[in-house]
Write a protein that holds these residues in place. Structure first.
Motif, PDB file in Angstrom:
ATOM      1  N   ARG A 122       0.833  -1.202   0.000  1.00 59.03           N
ATOM      2  CA  ARG A 122       0.000   0.000   0.000  1.00 59.03           C
ATOM      3  C   ARG A 122       0.869   1.253   0.000  1.00 59.03           C
ATOM      4  N   ALA A 123       1.946   1.241   0.776  1.00 61.47           N
ATOM      5  CA  ALA A 123       2.849   2.400   0.817  1.00 61.47           C
ATOM      6  C   ALA A 123       3.492   2.628  -0.545  1.00 61.47           C
ATOM      7  N   CYS A 124       3.885   1.539  -1.208  1.00 62.87           N
ATOM      8  CA  CYS A 124       4.459   1.666  -2.552  1.00 62.87           C
ATOM      9  C   CYS A 124       3.445   2.258  -3.527  1.00 62.87           C
ATOM     10  N   SER A 125       2.194   1.854  -3.399  1.00 62.92           N
ATOM     11  CA  SER A 125       1.150   2.392  -4.279  1.00 62.92           C
ATOM     12  C   SER A 125       0.942   3.880  -4.044  1.00 62.92           C
ATOM     13  N   ILE A 126       0.969   4.294  -2.773  1.00 60.41           N
ATOM     14  CA  ILE A 126       0.795   5.715  -2.442  1.00 60.41           C
ATOM     15  C   ILE A 126       1.937   6.546  -3.006  1.00 60.41           C
ATOM     16  N   VAL A 127       3.166   6.047  -2.836  1.00 60.88           N
ATOM     17  CA  VAL A 127       4.333   6.756  -3.381  1.00 60.88           C
ATOM     18  C   VAL A 127       4.248   6.808  -4.902  1.00 60.88           C
ATOM     19  N   ASN A 128       3.779   5.729  -5.501  1.00 58.24           N
ATOM     20  CA  ASN A 128       3.616   5.677  -6.949  1.00 58.24           C
ATOM     21  C   ASN A 128       2.681   6.781  -7.432  1.00 58.24           C
ATOM     22  N   VAL A 129       1.542   6.933  -6.768  1.00 56.96           N
ATOM     23  CA  VAL A 129       0.579   7.968  -7.140  1.00 56.96           C
ATOM     24  C   VAL A 129       1.168   9.358  -6.915  1.00 56.96           C
ATOM     25  N   ALA A 130       1.891   9.535  -5.805  1.00 62.92           N
ATOM     26  CA  ALA A 130       2.503  10.832  -5.508  1.00 62.92           C
ATOM     27  C   ALA A 130       3.497  11.229  -6.602  1.00 62.92           C
ATOM     28  N   ILE A 131       4.280  10.270  -7.062  1.00 62.71           N
ATOM     29  CA  ILE A 131       5.250  10.564  -8.121  1.00 62.71           C
ATOM     30  C   ILE A 131       4.526  10.858  -9.431  1.00 62.71           C
ATOM     31  N   TRP A 132       3.414  10.158  -9.677  1.00 62.95           N
ATOM     32  CA  TRP A 132       2.609  10.473 -10.864  1.00 62.95           C
ATOM     33  C   TRP A 132       2.134  11.921 -10.818  1.00 62.95           C
ATOM     34  N   ILE A 133       1.706  12.387  -9.652  1.00 63.01           N
ATOM     35  CA  ILE A 133       1.266  13.783  -9.493  1.00 63.01           C
ATOM     36  C   ILE A 133       2.435  14.734  -9.737  1.00 63.01           C
ATOM     37  N   ILE A 134       3.617  14.387  -9.219  1.00 58.14           N
ATOM     38  CA  ILE A 134       4.802  15.236  -9.403  1.00 58.14           C
ATOM     39  C   ILE A 134       5.126  15.383 -10.889  1.00 58.14           C
ATOM     40  N   PHE A 135       5.087  14.282 -11.613  1.00 67.65           N
ATOM     41  CA  PHE A 135       5.378  14.356 -13.048  1.00 67.65           C
ATOM     42  C   PHE A 135       4.278  15.111 -13.792  1.00 67.65           C
ATOM     43  N   GLY A 136       3.042  14.994 -13.337  1.00 65.34           N
ATOM     44  CA  GLY A 136       1.967  15.760 -13.946  1.00 65.34           C
ATOM     45  C   GLY A 136       2.141  17.252 -13.744  1.00 65.34           C
ATOM     46  N   VAL A 137       2.512  17.651 -12.529  1.00 69.47           N
ATOM     47  CA  VAL A 137       2.767  19.066 -12.240  1.00 69.47           C
ATOM     48  C   VAL A 137       3.953  19.562 -13.057  1.00 69.47           C
ATOM     49  N   ASP A 138       4.984  18.735 -13.167  1.00 72.72           N
ATOM     50  CA  ASP A 138       6.161  19.103 -13.970  1.00 72.72           C
ATOM     51  C   ASP A 138       5.770  19.375 -15.416  1.00 72.72           C
ATOM     52  N   TYR A 139       4.919  18.520 -15.977  1.00 74.04           N
ATOM     53  CA  TYR A 139       4.485  18.728 -17.365  1.00 74.04           C
ATOM     54  C   TYR A 139       3.717  20.040 -17.506  1.00 74.04           C
ATOM     55  N   LEU A 140       2.821  20.331 -16.567  1.00 73.03           N
ATOM     56  CA  LEU A 140       2.030  21.557 -16.641  1.00 73.03           C
ATOM     57  C   LEU A 140       2.913  22.799 -16.495  1.00 73.03           C
ATOM     58  N   VAL A 141       3.918  22.725 -15.622  1.00 69.62           N
ATOM     59  CA  VAL A 141       4.829  23.868 -15.445  1.00 69.62           C
ATOM     60  C   VAL A 141       5.621  24.099 -16.720  1.00 69.62           C
ATOM     61  N   ARG A 142       6.159  23.034 -17.302  1.00 64.85           N
ATOM     62  CA  ARG A 142       6.931  23.188 -18.529  1.00 64.85           C
ATOM     63  C   ARG A 142       6.062  23.681 -19.677  1.00 64.85           C
ATOM     64  N   LEU A 143       4.797  23.246 -19.694  1.00 63.85           N
ATOM     65  CA  LEU A 143       3.867  23.735 -20.713  1.00 63.85           C
ATOM     66  C   LEU A 143       3.595  25.218 -20.528  1.00 63.85           C
ATOM     67  N   ALA A 144       3.402  25.650 -19.281  1.00 59.51           N
ATOM     68  CA  ALA A 144       3.137  27.061 -19.008  1.00 59.51           C
ATOM     69  C   ALA A 144       4.328  27.949 -19.366  1.00 59.51           C
ATOM     70  N   LEU A 145       5.544  27.436 -19.200  1.00 59.34           N
ATOM     71  CA  LEU A 145       6.741  28.229 -19.474  1.00 59.34           C
ATOM     72  C   LEU A 145       7.192  28.146 -20.930  1.00 59.34           C
ATOM     73  N   ALA A 146       6.591  27.246 -21.699  1.00 56.46           N
ATOM     74  CA  ALA A 146       7.008  27.077 -23.093  1.00 56.46           C
ATOM     75  C   ALA A 146       6.599  28.291 -23.924  1.00 56.46           C
ATOM     76  N   PRO A 147       7.530  28.884 -24.686  1.00 54.63           N
ATOM     77  CA  PRO A 147       7.171  30.025 -25.542  1.00 54.63           C
ATOM     78  C   PRO A 147       6.145  29.650 -26.603  1.00 54.63           C
ATOM     79  N   ASN A 148       6.268  28.443 -27.151  1.00 56.98           N
ATOM     80  CA  ASN A 148       5.330  27.955 -28.154  1.00 56.98           C
ATOM     81  C   ASN A 148       4.673  26.688 -27.612  1.00 56.98           C
ATOM     82  N   LYS A 149       3.477  26.847 -27.084  1.00 56.96           N
ATOM     83  CA  LYS A 149       2.815  25.732 -26.395  1.00 56.96           C
ATOM     84  C   LYS A 149       2.435  24.601 -27.345  1.00 56.96           C
ATOM     85  N   LEU A 150       1.997  24.941 -28.548  1.00 60.73           N
ATOM     86  CA  LEU A 150       1.613  23.910 -29.503  1.00 60.73           C
ATOM     87  C   LEU A 150       2.827  23.070 -29.895  1.00 60.73           C
TER      88      LEU A 150
END
Length: 239
Positions: free
Chosen positions: A61-89
């Motif tokens: 269960r702890a491994c599953s929780i950490v797995n989900v947390a890391i998924w959220i971290i990578f999701g936030v990372d993608y959104l931040v990089r998208l927001a900072l991208a000069p050309n989003k498309l």
């Protein structure tokens, strides 16, 4: 007046693009190591329950929780990089795999491949570009093979028709697949396992091509050095 106004707007847009590019580069530098560490942790919490299926329920269960947390971290990372991208498309088109890895559970093991960033950084210690390439490729092959072996074992273990039942079987299958040998004594039978195999084949061909190119570059460079060394005495003997 309208021309001046258009030029001013163009200057503002250009300045904004430059600022976003600088912020994006700064974010990439600062986030690279933390995200690499998150990928390594993901590899551990993903592989551990598969390699040791008799783990206590609390640990799983702890491994599953950490797995989900890391998924959220990578999701936030993608959104931040998208927001900072000069050309989003252009950013979206160039990072389709990131979206697929986030959206499809089938591709979740590919998050661990982010750890190759550390291999690339460590490879910079090599003196030549060829040395950096070889160090990176060797590490990437090992990491890709391990991730594929764990993923196919996870997919195949519960199948009644499976012939990949242990990590040894999975590692042997990964080795024969990534080297394009393909003995055929071990092979995936489930749909998920076959997708893992297809991804490993593509990755193996790409990495084999990189190794071949590095070796060819070494031979060309070596032959060039020999030819230049042979040409020096004849050149120096001329009056």
């Amino acid at each position: 007046m309208e021309t001046d106004s258009g030029l001013a707007i163009g200057d503002v847009l250009c300045a904004g693009s430059v600022v976003k590019t600088e912020l994006s580069a700064m974010y990439e530098r600062r986030a690279s190591w933390p995200l690499t560490a998150a990928a390594v942790v993901f590899l551990v919490v993903y592989a551990w329950p598969i390699l040791q299926p008799d783990l206590p329920a609390g640990v799983v269960r702890a491994c599953s929780i950490v797995n989900v947390a890391i998924w959220i971290i990578f999701g936030v990372d993608y959104l931040v990089r998208l927001a900072l991208a000069p050309n989003k498309l252009r950013f979206i088109r160039g990072h389709v795999l990131d979206i697929l890895v986030l959206a499809l559970p089938l591709l979740r093991p590919l998050r661990a491949v982010r750890a190759t960033t550390a291999l690339a950084r460590l490879g910079r210690a090599a003196v030549t570009l060829r040395g950096q390439t070889i160090a990176y490729v060797v590490g990437a092959v090992s990491l890709l093979g391990f991730v594929a072996a764990v993923a196919v074992l996870d997919a195949e273990r519960s199948s009644a028709d499976a012939n990949i039942k242990s990590f040894g079987d999975a590692a042997w299958w990964a080795a024969t697949t990534i080297t394009t040998v393909g003995y055929g004594d071990r092979f995936p039978t489930t749909a998920e396992g076959k997708w893992v195999g297809a991804a490993l084949m593509i990755g193996g061909i790409a990495l084999a091509g990189t190794i071949t190119a590095a070796l060819a570059s070494w031979f060309v460079e070596h032959i060039g050095d020999v030819e230049r060394a042979d040409a020096k005495p004849s050149t120096s003997s001329k009056p």
